[in-house]
Design a protein around this motif. Sequence first.
Motif, PDB file in Angstrom:
ATOM      1  N   ASN A 130       0.834  -1.417  -0.063  1.00 38.51           N
ATOM      2  CA  ASN A 130      -0.073   0.041   0.134  1.00 38.51           C
ATOM      3  C   ASN A 130       0.862   1.499  -0.177  1.00 38.51           C
ATOM      4  N   ARG A 164       0.476   3.213  -3.333  1.00 34.56           N
ATOM      5  CA  ARG A 164      -0.434   4.114  -3.585  1.00 34.56           C
ATOM      6  C   ARG A 164      -0.337   5.774  -2.755  1.00 34.56           C
ATOM      7  N   ALA A 213      -3.242   5.019  -9.043  1.00 35.92           N
ATOM      8  CA  ALA A 213      -3.352   4.981  -7.303  1.00 35.92           C
ATOM      9  C   ALA A 213      -4.726   5.228  -6.781  1.00 35.92           C
ATOM     10  N   ASN A 271      -8.689   0.695  -7.886  1.00 35.78           N
ATOM     11  CA  ASN A 271      -8.856  -0.126  -6.585  1.00 35.78           C
ATOM     12  C   ASN A 271      -9.597  -1.346  -7.020  1.00 35.78           C
ATOM     13  N   ARG A 326      -1.430  -3.806  -8.656  1.00 38.26           N
ATOM     14  CA  ARG A 326      -1.248  -2.439  -8.518  1.00 38.26           C
ATOM     15  C   ARG A 326       0.155  -2.022  -7.711  1.00 38.26           C
TER      16      ARG A 326
END
Length: 663
Positions: A37, A40, A111, A115, A122
């Motif tokens: 994460n 992002r 980013a 989703n 990603r």
Amino acid sequence: MIAETGHYALVLALALALIQSVVPVAGVRLRDVALMNVARSTALMQFAFAALSFAALTWLHVTSDFSVVNVYENSHSLKPMIYKITGVWGNHEGSMLLWVLILSLFGALVAAFGNNLPRALRALVLAVQAWVGAAFYLFILATSNPFLRIANPPIEGRDLNPILQDIGLALHPPMLYLGYVGFSISFSFAVAALIEGRIDAAWARWVRPWTLMAWIFLTLGIAMGSYWAYYELGWGGWWFWDPVENASLMPWLAGTALLHSAVVMEKREALKVWTILLAILTFSLSLLGTFLVRSGVLTSVHTFASDPARGVFILMILCLFIGGSLGLYAWRAPALKQGGLFAPVSREGALVLNNLLLTTACATVFVGTLYPLALEVLTGDKISVGAPFFNLTFAPLFLPLLLAVPFGTQLAWKRGDLYGAAQRLMAAAALGLVTVALVWAWTRGGGTFAPLMIGVAVYVVVGALSDIVERTQLFRTPLPIALRRARGLPRSAWGTAFAHAGLGIALIGIVCETTWNSESIASMRPNETVTVGGYAVRLDDVTQQQGPNYRASVAHFTVTLDGRTIGTMAPSKRNFSTRGMSTTEAALLTRGASQLYISLGDSHADGSVAVRIYHKPLVLLIWFGPLLMAFGGFLSLTDRRLRVGAPKPAKMARKSGELQAAE
């Protein structure tokens, strides 16, 4: 202080790119969600700092801060505000800052709106995007810093290149960069998929919107650049096969092939290896264009820099990313499983033919553009490869492509009926033949193949609409029912029809302009008249005018047709004393899709002035076609099917249904 803020923001963007390029990859390896994460948040912050840096440079240009080298060399206090803003990217350093800004923008978009992507994919996509970004941040900071200061600031700047002081510069480079750099997302998806070792229909569904977005912007950028050159350079041409023009055409051709192959991969899970390769090659060609413009190996109105050190740095970036991605491809591609089979006569087969023709055309342009450079490096001999070569090699490849385009949408998936598709296209073929006969009968002079090519263009346009007619059953059902079916069609179906029709419309404009263009070059005195294309053009007078940062000679013409005045035209020649350069500002009179075009040459001692007058029939269709193509791409982009997951293959869906029934 503003310059230092912009510089430090760029350094922080580099630091974030380095974090983004390493931490998420470690997260994928360790299956650590928190580390994944990080991609992002760093992508969003990287864009924020890149935007801050670009805003700082823009402010320096707007306020004419000549203590900054970039502003001093490319601005002037008397320059109109619009050109102060566009001058930010009208030079090498500023344009590279725009390049990385758009690169970070696309990363931020993934980013923010990615989703629906698997978290690992990603993270890898954003990491690969950061690898590219970090390389170009280093390039800017090491060789092209736009925030360098001058110890003793001058009072006035050197002004922007006069050719670039045009409204076209406000649109052309940003659109072109949105296309060039937009393909980096396709590249990042391809490399991420190779690293992860999983490529399926869902991957194709995810990558298509980003590829389509980049293709739309590149289409608009090329069209705007063509029109800008047409009216700004004063020679009346819209495409010269300039090497830098070719550098933008090559990724467009490869990107078009990528769009079509991704459709096959999404529908049939076929062409996996080929689609991945196209995604890599498309962005590689964009990087090649960056190298050609900034390395100094070419001399062109389009080039920004001629510093060999910069060229070597960009060449190293090219070798790193192109060589590295192709090496990864060679290692991982053999392990990819091929998807479903299909018959040669099918929609998949038509799209494969489309890919073969587009990539061959791209290879032709590649060879014609780079062969003279390679020959000069190896032997020292200088040769020129111009329009005759490309017209004889590139154009014939497009004829079978144009003939095949309408068939693609008429054929079924997996196995098609060629005879049935031909029957459905009989009306398009008949209208094309009628057009050939009418053009042949009504025109005089020009090339032998011109009527044939216009007939082919009409066939393409009507063939594109035939798919909509078939799907709505127009002329076979009551009109209200047909309209209801038309409203229910997916937007991608309408988008495909518009894009293919735009190709035919552009071809009509190209053939008409190049075949029946009329030209007159004369030295005219006031009250003298020249006739071109049936129009009588009279020079009324020549006056001097003072502009914000130039002095202009403006000629006033009155245009009549059959004795009736239809308009006035005022071309000018501007002299920029600060730069010691002059530009020609052509005047255009539009009549339908045709234009009358006047540009001025030098003034003579006897009071006469050199004048070029052109009549260009249907010339605006050359740019209306790409606009329609881009509009079609936009319609397809809004199709909701591109925003949801890919459908499960039929076999998997059937097995799932059987399991549920057994339970």
